[in-house]
Design an enzyme around this catalytic site. Structure first.
Site, PDB file in Angstrom:
ATOM      1  N   TRP A   1       0.870  -0.971   0.411  1.00  0.00           N
ATOM      2  CA  TRP A   1       0.183   0.054  -0.230  1.00  0.00           C
ATOM      3  C   TRP A   1       1.214   1.608  -0.195  1.00  0.00           C
ATOM      4  CZ3 TRP A   1      -4.803   1.770   1.021  1.00  0.00           C
ATOM      5  CH2 TRP A   1      -6.108   1.226   1.186  1.00  0.00           C
TER       6      TRP A   1
ATOM      7  N   PHE B   1      -1.012  -3.963   7.720  1.00  0.00           N
ATOM      8  CA  PHE B   1      -1.954  -5.057   8.634  1.00  0.00           C
ATOM      9  C   PHE B   1      -1.193  -5.929   8.673  1.00  0.00           C
ATOM     10  CE2 PHE B   1      -4.720  -7.798  10.411  1.00  0.00           C
ATOM     11  CZ  PHE B   1      -5.061  -7.263  11.280  1.00  0.00           C
TER      12      PHE B   1
ATOM     13  N   CYS C   1       2.717   2.495   4.982  1.00  0.00           N
ATOM     14  CA  CYS C   1       2.810   3.606   5.071  1.00  0.00           C
ATOM     15  C   CYS C   1       1.443   2.965   5.536  1.00  0.00           C
ATOM     16  CB  CYS C   1       3.200   4.805   3.997  1.00  0.00           C
ATOM     17  SG  CYS C   1       2.621   5.628   3.479  1.00  0.00           S
ATOM     18  N   VAL C   2       0.711   3.981   6.330  1.00  0.00           N
ATOM     19  CA  VAL C   2      -0.725   3.842   6.726  1.00  0.00           C
ATOM     20  C   VAL C   2      -1.429   5.692   7.007  1.00  0.00           C
ATOM     21  CG1 VAL C   2      -2.814   3.943   8.307  1.00  0.00           C
ATOM     22  CG2 VAL C   2      -0.380   2.529   7.824  1.00  0.00           C
TER      23      VAL C   2
ATOM     24  N   THR D   1     -12.691   6.955   7.220  1.00  0.00           N
ATOM     25  CA  THR D   1     -13.360   6.416   8.146  1.00  0.00           C
ATOM     26  C   THR D   1     -12.197   5.500   8.967  1.00  0.00           C
ATOM     27  OG1 THR D   1     -12.381   4.295   6.898  1.00  0.00           O
ATOM     28  CG2 THR D   1     -14.011   4.714   5.916  1.00  0.00           C
TER      29      THR D   1
ATOM     30  N   HIS E   1     -10.280   3.240   9.685  1.00  0.00           N
ATOM     31  CA  HIS E   1      -9.559   1.843   9.349  1.00  0.00           C
ATOM     32  C   HIS E   1      -8.135   2.513   9.446  1.00  0.00           C
ATOM     33  CE1 HIS E   1      -8.407   5.169   6.022  1.00  0.00           C
ATOM     34  NE2 HIS E   1      -6.721   4.391   6.163  1.00  0.00           N
TER      35      HIS E   1
ATOM     36  N   ARG F   1       8.753  12.044   4.606  1.00  0.00           N
ATOM     37  CA  ARG F   1       9.729  11.443   6.221  1.00  0.00           C
ATOM     38  C   ARG F   1      10.160  10.082   4.629  1.00  0.00           C
ATOM     39  NH1 ARG F   1       5.701  14.140   7.868  1.00  0.00           N
ATOM     40  NH2 ARG F   1       6.178  15.481  10.049  1.00  0.00           N
TER      41      ARG F   1
HETATM   42  N1  RBF Z   1      -2.842  -0.356   4.939  1.00  0.00           N
HETATM   43  C1  RBF Z   1      -1.572   0.717   4.028  1.00  0.00           C
HETATM   44  O1  RBF Z   1      -0.653  -0.290   4.315  1.00  0.00           O
HETATM   45  N2  RBF Z   1      -1.927   1.853   4.799  1.00  0.00           N
HETATM   46  C2  RBF Z   1      -3.364   2.226   4.337  1.00  0.00           C
HETATM   47  O2  RBF Z   1      -3.287   3.773   4.460  1.00  0.00           O
HETATM   48  C3  RBF Z   1      -4.148   1.070   4.231  1.00  0.00           C
HETATM   49  N3  RBF Z   1      -5.461   1.723   3.964  1.00  0.00           N
HETATM   50  C4  RBF Z   1      -6.392   1.019   3.995  1.00  0.00           C
HETATM   51  C5  RBF Z   1      -8.350   1.960   4.384  1.00  0.00           C
HETATM   52  C6  RBF Z   1      -8.741   0.563   4.338  1.00  0.00           C
HETATM   53  C7  RBF Z   1     -10.375   0.752   4.249  1.00  0.00           C
HETATM   54  C8  RBF Z   1      -9.501  -1.174   4.414  1.00  0.00           C
HETATM   55  C9  RBF Z   1      -9.894  -1.657   4.353  1.00  0.00           C
HETATM   56  C10 RBF Z   1      -7.110  -1.553   4.371  1.00  0.00           C
HETATM   57  C11 RBF Z   1      -6.310  -0.318   3.945  1.00  0.00           C
HETATM   58  N4  RBF Z   1      -4.816  -0.676   3.958  1.00  0.00           N
HETATM   59  C12 RBF Z   1      -3.821  -0.385   4.209  1.00  0.00           C
HETATM   60  C13 RBF Z   1      -4.468  -2.510   3.736  1.00  0.00           C
HETATM   61  C14 RBF Z   1      -4.515  -3.185   5.275  1.00  0.00           C
HETATM   62  O3  RBF Z   1      -2.975  -2.555   5.804  1.00  0.00           O
HETATM   63  C15 RBF Z   1      -4.446  -4.773   4.906  1.00  0.00           C
HETATM   64  O4  RBF Z   1      -3.801  -5.034   3.969  1.00  0.00           O
HETATM   65  C16 RBF Z   1      -5.388  -4.874   4.433  1.00  0.00           C
HETATM   66  O5  RBF Z   1      -6.917  -4.430   5.257  1.00  0.00           O
HETATM   67  C17 RBF Z   1      -5.991  -6.624   4.370  1.00  0.00           C
HETATM   68  O6  RBF Z   1      -5.879  -6.803   5.552  1.00  0.00           O
END
Ligand code: RBF
Length: 164
Positions: free
Chosen positions: A29, A64, A88-89, A94, A96, A135
């Site tokens: 991601w 995750f 990177c999140v 929402t 999440h 960053r």
């Molecule tokens: N994973 C990331 O690494 N960064 C994110 O910004 C991110 N945003 C997500 C937003 C939503 C609504 C969902 C459902 C998942 C997101 N994920 C993100 C993926 C998450 O880390 C994981 O791969 C999935 O939820 C599958 O377990």
């Protein structure tokens, strides 16, 4: 030295990684950012003598999954000294963001304690992509570089305390 972030590290205080074996788990991601973090980490490990063979790079779908990847790597490679988790999140509309950040930070802590090895938190948790780019090689350094330095320092500390 002014310490605004670890990217301003003192090179003389970084231990050689000549004998170290280090895993890197990278989330796909926001890949433009996580690739830049991973490049920074790998460059830094190589700079401090970690051999190419002793850097194990894996990719996972999202942040995750970093906890599971670190656990799998440590379980299946007894010679690994540490794992650097890179992700990177970015805050969205929402909730999440909170769930993922909490799960990764707690998960990484649990994996480190379970395997008794350093597991490094190189997860950007930002409000927007600009903060993330800042960053990942921008004006606030590269948190992948910092993750690599932290791994080297923590492995050296572990070896020192365990007299290895
Ligand atoms: N994973 C990331 O690494 N960064 C994110 O910004 C991110 N945003 C997500 C937003 C939503 C609504 C969902 C459902 C998942 C997101 N994920 C993100 C993926 C998450 O880390 C994981 O791969 C999935 O939820 C599958 O377990």
């Amino acid at each position: 030295m002014k310490k605004t972030n670890l990217s301003d590290y003192d090179p003389s205080l970084v231990p050689s990684g000549k004998e170290f074996r280090i895993g890197i788990a990278v989330a796909e991601w926001n890949r433009e950012i996580t690739d830049a973090l991973a490049d920074g980490a790998i460059e830094t490990l190589r700079k401090y003598d970690v051999t190419e063979d002793n850097i194990l790079l894996v990719h996972v779908p999202g942040s995750f999954e970093l906890t599971t990847a670190a656990d799998l790597m440590l379980r299946n490679d007894a010679k690994l000294d540490a794992v650097i988790c890179i992700g990177c999140v970015i805050q969205g509309e929402t909730r999440h963001f909170d769930f993922i950040c909490e799960a990764v930070s707690q998960g990484i802590t649990n994996v480190a304690l379970k395997h008794e090895k350093p597991v490094i938190f190189s997860l950007l948790t930002t409000n927007n992509s600009e903060q993330a780019f800042d960053r990942a090689g921008g004006k606030h350094g590269n948190k992948g570089v910092e993750g690599a330095i932290t791994a080297l320092k923590m492995i050296a500390l572990q070896k020192q305390l365990e007299n290895k």
